[in-house]
Structure formats: structure tokens, C-alpha cells
Motif scaffolding. Structure first.
Motif, PDB file in Angstrom:
ATOM      1  N   MET A 217      22.674 -45.902   0.856  1.00  9.78           N
ATOM      2  CA  MET A 217      21.315 -45.778   2.504  1.00  9.78           C
ATOM      3  C   MET A 217      20.700 -46.953   2.105  1.00  9.78           C
ATOM      4  N   ASN A 218      21.194 -47.682   3.349  1.00  9.52           N
ATOM      5  CA  ASN A 218      20.762 -49.251   3.436  1.00  9.52           C
ATOM      6  C   ASN A 218      19.079 -49.829   4.247  1.00  9.52           C
ATOM      7  N   ARG A 219      18.683 -50.450   4.317  1.00  9.73           N
ATOM      8  CA  ARG A 219      17.922 -50.995   4.764  1.00  9.73           C
ATOM      9  C   ARG A 219      16.744 -50.417   4.311  1.00  9.73           C
ATOM     10  N   ILE A 220      16.620 -50.143   2.706  1.00  8.26           N
ATOM     11  CA  ILE A 220      15.367 -49.523   2.697  1.00  8.26           C
ATOM     12  C   ILE A 220      14.180 -50.445   2.193  1.00  8.26           C
ATOM     13  N   PRO A 221      13.231 -50.504   2.455  1.00  6.71           N
ATOM     14  CA  PRO A 221      11.840 -51.565   2.619  1.00  6.71           C
ATOM     15  C   PRO A 221      11.447 -51.677   0.812  1.00  6.71           C
ATOM     16  N   ASP A 222      11.029 -53.123   0.680  1.00  6.61           N
ATOM     17  CA  ASP A 222      11.468 -53.451  -0.567  1.00  6.61           C
ATOM     18  C   ASP A 222       9.495 -53.550  -0.587  1.00  6.61           C
ATOM     19  N   ARG A 223       9.388 -52.474  -1.293  1.00  3.89           N
ATOM     20  CA  ARG A 223       7.852 -52.470  -1.745  1.00  3.89           C
ATOM     21  C   ARG A 223       8.356 -51.309  -3.026  1.00  3.89           C
ATOM     22  N   GLU A 224       6.900 -51.503  -3.545  1.00  2.00           N
ATOM     23  CA  GLU A 224       6.825 -50.776  -5.154  1.00  2.00           C
ATOM     24  C   GLU A 224       7.113 -49.090  -5.288  1.00  2.00           C
ATOM     25  N   GLY A 225       8.312 -48.499  -5.471  1.00  2.00           N
ATOM     26  CA  GLY A 225       8.522 -47.190  -5.802  1.00  2.00           C
ATOM     27  C   GLY A 225       8.678 -46.770  -4.251  1.00  2.00           C
ATOM     28  N   VAL A 226       9.363 -47.184  -3.102  1.00  2.00           N
ATOM     29  CA  VAL A 226       9.928 -46.894  -1.557  1.00  2.00           C
ATOM     30  C   VAL A 226      11.011 -46.353  -2.006  1.00  2.00           C
ATOM     31  N   ALA A 227      12.234 -46.797  -2.744  1.00  2.00           N
ATOM     32  CA  ALA A 227      13.027 -46.665  -3.282  1.00  2.00           C
ATOM     33  C   ALA A 227      14.100 -45.293  -3.384  1.00  2.00           C
ATOM     34  N   GLU A 228      12.917 -45.488  -4.504  1.00  2.00           N
ATOM     35  CA  GLU A 228      12.891 -43.964  -5.712  1.00  2.00           C
ATOM     36  C   GLU A 228      12.973 -42.690  -4.730  1.00  2.00           C
ATOM     37  N   GLU A 229      11.863 -43.165  -3.904  1.00  2.00           N
ATOM     38  CA  GLU A 229      10.714 -41.511  -3.292  1.00  2.00           C
ATOM     39  C   GLU A 229      12.673 -41.494  -2.259  1.00  2.00           C
ATOM     40  N   LEU A 230      12.831 -42.025  -1.759  1.00  2.00           N
ATOM     41  CA  LEU A 230      13.659 -42.402  -0.560  1.00  2.00           C
ATOM     42  C   LEU A 230      14.885 -41.650  -1.077  1.00  2.00           C
ATOM     43  N   ALA A 231      15.711 -42.016  -2.403  1.00  2.00           N
ATOM     44  CA  ALA A 231      16.338 -41.044  -3.008  1.00  2.00           C
ATOM     45  C   ALA A 231      15.814 -39.950  -3.520  1.00  2.00           C
ATOM     46  N   ALA A 232      14.767 -39.992  -4.068  1.00  2.00           N
ATOM     47  CA  ALA A 232      14.760 -38.306  -4.250  1.00  2.00           C
ATOM     48  C   ALA A 232      14.499 -37.162  -2.926  1.00  2.00           C
ATOM     49  N   ASP A 233      14.256 -38.038  -2.036  1.00  2.00           N
ATOM     50  CA  ASP A 233      14.152 -36.983  -0.679  1.00  2.00           C
ATOM     51  C   ASP A 233      15.535 -37.072  -0.348  1.00  2.00           C
ATOM     52  N   LEU A 234      15.963 -37.364  -0.771  1.00  2.00           N
ATOM     53  CA  LEU A 234      18.005 -37.783   0.054  1.00  2.00           C
ATOM     54  C   LEU A 234      19.054 -36.931  -0.760  1.00  2.00           C
ATOM     55  N   ARG A 235      18.145 -37.288  -2.619  1.00  2.00           N
ATOM     56  CA  ARG A 235      19.398 -36.109  -2.975  1.00  2.00           C
ATOM     57  C   ARG A 235      19.262 -34.798  -3.040  1.00  2.00           C
ATOM     58  N   ALA A 236      17.272 -34.290  -2.910  1.00  2.00           N
ATOM     59  CA  ALA A 236      17.263 -32.684  -2.549  1.00  2.00           C
ATOM     60  C   ALA A 236      17.794 -32.227  -1.022  1.00  2.00           C
ATOM     61  N   MET A 237      18.091 -33.483  -0.213  1.00  2.00           N
ATOM     62  CA  MET A 237      18.721 -32.777   0.906  1.00  2.00           C
ATOM     63  C   MET A 237      19.983 -32.690   0.733  1.00  2.00           C
ATOM     64  N   LEU A 238      20.635 -32.741   0.479  1.00  2.00           N
ATOM     65  CA  LEU A 238      22.024 -33.527  -0.169  1.00  2.00           C
ATOM     66  C   LEU A 238      22.016 -31.752  -1.495  1.00  2.00           C
ATOM     67  N   GLU A 239      21.764 -31.366  -1.882  1.00  2.00           N
ATOM     68  CA  GLU A 239      21.891 -30.573  -2.649  1.00  2.00           C
ATOM     69  C   GLU A 239      20.714 -29.169  -1.986  1.00  2.00           C
ATOM     70  N   ARG A 240      20.045 -29.301  -0.958  1.00  2.00           N
ATOM     71  CA  ARG A 240      20.198 -27.936  -0.097  1.00  2.00           C
ATOM     72  C   ARG A 240      21.146 -27.960   0.554  1.00  2.00           C
ATOM     73  N   ASN A 241      22.287 -28.715   0.634  1.00  2.00           N
ATOM     74  CA  ASN A 241      22.382 -28.370   1.761  1.00  2.00           C
ATOM     75  C   ASN A 241      24.089 -28.349   1.161  1.00  2.00           C
ATOM     76  N   GLY A 242      23.879 -28.244  -0.133  1.00  2.00           N
ATOM     77  CA  GLY A 242      25.271 -28.300  -1.318  1.00  2.00           C
ATOM     78  C   GLY A 242      26.620 -29.106  -0.867  1.00  2.00           C
ATOM     79  N   ILE A 243      25.947 -30.284  -0.707  1.00  2.00           N
ATOM     80  CA  ILE A 243      27.155 -31.629  -0.647  1.00  2.00           C
ATOM     81  C   ILE A 243      26.518 -32.219  -2.030  1.00  2.00           C
ATOM     82  N   GLU A 244      27.784 -31.937  -2.550  1.00  2.00           N
ATOM     83  CA  GLU A 244      27.677 -32.934  -4.006  1.00  2.00           C
ATOM     84  C   GLU A 244      28.425 -34.445  -3.651  1.00  2.00           C
ATOM     85  N   VAL A 245      27.415 -35.175  -3.859  1.00  2.00           N
ATOM     86  CA  VAL A 245      27.538 -36.570  -4.243  1.00  2.00           C
ATOM     87  C   VAL A 245      28.068 -37.202  -5.225  1.00  2.00           C
ATOM     88  N   THR A 246      28.664 -38.067  -5.402  1.00  2.00           N
ATOM     89  CA  THR A 246      29.094 -38.705  -6.162  1.00  2.00           C
ATOM     90  C   THR A 246      28.610 -40.102  -6.809  1.00  2.00           C
TER      91      THR A 246
END
Length: 584
Positions: A217-246
Motif C-alpha cells: 500500500m503506497n502513498r499513505i498519508p504521514d499522519r498518526e494512526g492512518v497507516a494502521e487504520e488503512l492496513a486494518a481495512d485492507l486486511r479485512a477486505m482481503l479476508e472477505r474476498n478470500g485472498i490470502e496475502v503473505t
């Protein structure tokens, strides 16, 4: 792997190349695309990887337009090797970076054999077709730019692919081809575009094939907590779609330096990951085998789908054939109806036949039948036309008209039935199959004359013995032959509906009595049966010939595809995938 394994793939490829899906039935284009994709995957990845399990791991870097793939690649190498910029599409010719010691694995046609090699910095004519040509003379969509880079660890190669959602069709197709060749897919997205539809469609395809996937995930705004929030949302989307990411790598929005490069610190985690992977031969082997097994399993699923479409094609072919055959079978039945219902013994034919035998006299007595017919035929000796010849011609002409008319109706019915469905419309496009073919009328007339000749030959052979020869000669072969033709035409019982039909029935009985007087009951039945069989054979051939233009269009499609071969291929591919997984 064993030579038996590669033989499975060779047989499969042979069957795929023989697949024919010419008719526009539902899903046909999708199946054609699946055939092309399967052949591409075999040539670009499956066969070369199966034959070279120790080859460097190919990491294909893909993603959406503007995701920053090329910028990441340049940062990993430490210099600009892949073009990036604001104008889209940017990456056109794919760029493959490898360690100099691994050059032999990629300079030839081991993988992606359909792409010409362009060697950066090489002299013209070196090693590969079009080597050293970076001027754009080679179509970027059909070529691969090779860079030997010391910064790329040995045992690993990076391929910067075009955008999977590019506005250029050629780029999109090439991106998907390159992704099918990947051992590991590094998917690059951005903080504001990671939910776009097209990348997820491709990600789901990768998951279905069990491709090993890492995500940046590129170009994440450099603000506190944003990276963790976006990463959690992306992981949830991957899981819902049955996509296993290493692995999921997060790259913050970073200022580029004066040369357009990301600072090394921005991609340090990704760099360390690749270095570790390059040093782990067993890990690379597991990834290669997992992706290979998934690709083979995916091919098995595609093959079953292709087999189903091949069956649909064959069913549609058969349906069109049945419609044409049915239309002309109806024509054949109507011709038989005309032979048996008295239709041919009316009008001109009835008049000419009455000239031969008479009718009113018959109703009074049949005792002098032989004498009366002989006297009428004898008129020919006085210079008057022989009534039997005129009757024979009238019978032949009437039958020709019936055959022409009924086969024309059959052609009209068949063409109308075909035009009612997309597959049939494609086949008859630009054709006028209801038109009577050149020479067909003459062919029908010649066949009827030939049958009449058959009848006369029957009469001659049956009247060859001394007892019947005199009577036959006194009447003439033509007159007796006409009587036999009338009996054949009237072999189905008449259903009198008027005077003309009744008269026709009566004259048919006269013909029967005349023949029995000469040959006897048993001989007449035998002669009528043989004559009818020969007429049936000639009429069958004429109707079949008239249906030939329809059937030829179907035959021109080729022999079709043996779907059972594909089903067996799918089973063999599943078995091969299991063997690959067990060996890993």
C-alpha cells in the motif's frame, strides 16, 4: 518433475490447440479467451517452471494506474530503469530486472516465449532477436526489456508490468499475461485507490489459482494512526474476498529527490524481504511450487469450463443439423404422399394414360383389355405418336415438378429455422440457400429419366421368356413400362374425393390388370416392389443433394472438439497439481 508430467502438459496443449468454438452460442467468446489464456499460461509459466524448478523466482509487480510501481522498482535498483510519470499509460514495454549471473534464465525463450527480448546496452544482433533496440521499432506490447542489475539479488527477478486497468487495451492484456507468468505477485496499490474494482477482480483470480501474493500500500498519508487504520481495512477486505496475502508492506507518502527517486529508507522493509527471500532457496522453491500447483489446478478448472462450452457448440451444431434434416425429411414425405395419393395421375398424366388404356370401356368389361391396349399402341405404326411415350413423358415431367417444388419448400423451411437463432444466422449470412442451385433441375430430370430406364429394363428382363415375350412385343416395352410406373405411383390406396381421382384409381387398376395379364400376379408384385425401391433410392439421393448446401456449411466448421479429451485432461491436471504439492 518426471517426463510423464510434461507429457500430460504436451497432450493438454495439443488438445487446446485443436479446440474449435466457431458458433456464437452463449459464453463462446469467454471460452475462446479461456483457451488463449490457458495456452499462454502453459507457455509462459507452467511448462518452463515445471521443467526448471531451480530457476530464479519471478516476481511480477502489478497494480492500478498511478500506483507507483515503476517508482518502487527504481528505488529497489537504486537508479531509473523503469519510466514513470503523470502521463498515462506510462509503463508500456515491461521491464525485467535480474542479477547478471541469472541472465541465461531470461535471455532466451524459457519463459514468455512470445515476447521479443530487448537488451539494454547490448550491441545490435546480440544474443536475441532485436537485441539492443530501444528505439521503439519493436512493438512494446510484444517485447520484454531486460536489465542485468547487481542490486537485484541472485535467484530473484523483478518484472514491472503495465497497469492492469490501463486505458490501452494492449497494456491490460499484456499485464494479465505477465501476471499469469508470475511465481509471486507483488500487488501495488495506494491509500486512496485500494478499493477500486478492477484490481480486486484480478486479485480474486490470483486467489483462485493459489498464487502467492504480497501487497504494497503506497502513498499513505504521514499522519498518526492512518497507516494502521488503512492496513486494518485492507486486511479485512482481503479476508472477505478470500485472498490470502503473505506480506503487507506500507509505504508512506514521501518526497522524491531531484532525480525522481524514493529514498532507500522508504522501501527498506520491502528490500529486506527480497534479500531474505533470495537467500532462502527452500522458501523460493515452496513459493514456486505452490504457485505452479495453483496454476495447474486453475488450468484444470478452465479446462472443464472449456469442455462444457465445446459440448454446447456440438449441441448447437446438432440442433442446426436436425433442423435442416427435418425440413428436408418433410419434403421427402410430401413427395411420397404425391406418389401415393393420386396427385400424379391427374391432369396431363391422366389424359395421356387414358390414351393408352381407355377408362369407360374398362368399366363395361376387362375381357378384351389386352386387345384394346394393343390396338391403341399399334397407332404408332400408322405414323401417329405412341400414347405410351407421351404418358411416360407426362409422368416424368409431373414427378420432376413435385421434387423441385417440395425440395424448394424444404429449403425455405430450413433457412427460416436457421435464421431464427444467432448461430444459424451467422452460417447463412450472405447466402441464399432457398434458391434452386444451378443445374439441380437438370439433375432431377436426369434422375427421373434414369429411373424410368430402370423400369423399362425390369420389363424387358421379366418378359424375356418365351411365354410372355410375344405379348410384350405386341404391346411394346414402353406401354407396359408405363403401366408399371402407374402401379408404383398408385401403390398407396386411393381415397376417392371426386371424379378425377376416381378415374385415376380406375386407370391404375387397368395398369395392374394389364401387367397381370402379361406376367402374372406374383411377378407384378415383385416388379412393383423393385421399381419402388429404386425410385425411393433416387428420390432419397435428390433430396439429400438439395440439403447439401446446409450440411456443407456445418461441415465447413471443422470436426468439432472432443470434449471428453478435455475432461480427461482436467483430471490429469488435477493429479499433476497434487503431485507438485506433495513434492513441495
Amino acid at each position: 518433475m518426471t517426463s510423464l508430467s510434461t507429457a500430460v502438459l504436451d497432450t493438454f496443449a495439443e488438445h487446446l490447440r485443436a479446440v474449435e468454438l466457431p458458433l456464437p452460442v452463449d459464453g463462446a467468446q469467454q471460452a475462446r479467451d479461456e483457451v488463449g489464456a490457458a495456452l499462454s499460461q502453459l507457455e509462459d509459466h507452467v511448462v518452463p517452471r515445471l521443467e526448471s524448478l531451480d530457476a530464479p523466482l519471478l516476481v511480477v509487480i502489478g497494480g492500478s494506474t498511478g500506483a507507483g510501481k515503476s517508482t518502487l522498482v527504481n528505488a529497489l535498483v537504486g537508479e531509473v530503469v523503469s519510466r514513470s510519470g503523470a502521463i498515462r499509460p506510462t509503463t508500456r514495454r515491461p521491464v525485467l530486472l535480474h542479477h547478471p549471473a541469472d541472465e541465461a534464465w531470461f535471455a532466451g525463450s524459457r519463459i514468455l516465449p512470445g515476447l521479443a527480448r530487448v537488451h539494454v546496452g547490448a550491441a545490435p544482433d546480440a544474443e536475441a532477436p532485436h537485441a539492443g533496440d530501444t528505439t521503439g521499432d519493436i512493438d512494446p506490447a510484444t517485447s520484454l526489456e531486460l536489465h542485468a542489475e547487481e542490486r537485484i539479488p541472485q535467484g530473484l527477478a523483478l518484472l514491472d508490468a503495465p497497469d492492469i486497468d490501463s486505458v490501452a487495451t494492449g497494456n491490460r492484456e499484456l499485464a494479465r499475461q505477465l501476471l499469469r507468468a508470475a511465481d509471486l505477485w507483488l500487488f501495488v496499490t495506494t491509500a486512496n485507490r485500494y478499493a477500486d474494482a478492477v484490481p480486486w477482480e484480478v486479485l480474486r483470480t490470483a486467489a483462485e489459482r493459489d498464487v502467492t501474493v504480497d501487497v504494497v500500500m503506497n502513498r499513505i498519508p504521514d499522519r498518526e494512526g492512518v497507516a494502521e487504520e488503512l492496513a486494518a481495512d485492507l486486511r479485512a477486505m482481503l479476508e472477505r474476498n478470500g485472498i490470502e496475502v503473505t506480506r503487507l508492506f506500507l509505504v508512506a507518502e514521501t518526497e522524491l529527490d531531484a532525480t525522481g527517486m524514493l529514498p532507500a529508507a522508504a522501501i527498506s522493509e520491502l528490500q529486506e524481504h527480497f534479500d531474505h527471500l533470495a537467500a532462502d532457496a527452500d522458501g523460493r522453491s515452496r513459493i514456486a511450487r505452490r504457485t505452479l500447483a495453483g496454476a495447474v489446478s486453475g488450468l484444470a478448472g478452465s479446462t472443464r469450463s472449456i469442455a462444457e462450452h465445446a459440448q454446447s457448440q456440438e449441441a448447437e451444431r446438432q440442433r442446426l443439423r436436425d433442423e435442416a434434416v427435418s425440413a428436408f425429411s418433410g419434403s421427402r414425405e410430401r413427395i411420397d404422399d404425391a406418389l401415393g395419393d393420386g396427385s400424379l395421375l391427374r391432369g396431363e398424366v391422366l389424359a395421356r394414360w387414358q390414351d393408352v388404356v381407355g377408362t369407360g370401356e374398362f368399366f363395361r368389361s376387362v375381357e378384351g383389355l389386352f386387345t384394346r391396349v394393343r390396338d391403341r399402341v399399334g397407332l404408332a405404326l400408322s405414323g401417329k405418336p405412341a400414347p405410351s411415350v407421351a404418358a411416360e413423358q407426362a409422368l416424368g415431367t409431373g414427378l420432376v415438378h413435385v421434387v423441385i417444388d417440395e425440395t424448394a419448400r424444404g429449403a425455405e423451411r430450413a433457412e427460416a429455422a436457421w435464421r431464427a437463432a444467432p448461430a444459424g444466422r451467422v452460417l447463412v449470412e450472405g447466402e441464399d440457400l432457398s434458391r434452386i442451385p444451378d443445374g439441380y433441375r437438370e439433375e432431377v430430370a436426369a434422375a427421373i429419366r434414369a429411373w424410368q430406364g430402370d423400369v423399362l429394363d425390369l420389363v424387358r428382363r421379366e418378359g424375356a421368356d418365351r411365354r410372355t415375350k410375344a405379348r410384350l412385343l405386341s404391346l411394346g416395352v414402353n406401354a407396359v413400362g408405363v403401366a408399371l410406373m402407374v402401379v408404383v405411383f398408385a401403390s398407396t390406396a386411393f381415397v376417392p374425393t371426386g371424379l378425377e381421382v376416381g378415374a385415376g384409381a380406375a386407370t391404375a387398376v387397368v395398369g395392374q390388370k394389364l401387367l397381370e395379364t402379361i406376367f402374372g400376379d406374383e411377378a407384378v408384385r415383385r416388379m412393383a416392389r423393385v421399381a419402388r425401391e429404386r425410385l425411393t433410392a433416387r428420390l432419397d439421393a435428390l433430396v439429400t443433394e438439395r440439403s447439401r448446401p446446409f450440411l456443407d456449411l456445418l461441415d465447413a466448421l471443422g470436426g468439432g472438439t472432443d470434449s471428453q479429451d478435455l475432461v480427461e485432461d482436467a483430471e490429469a491436471l488435477d493429479q499433476l497439481a497434487r503431485e507438485i504439492r506433495e513434492d513441495s
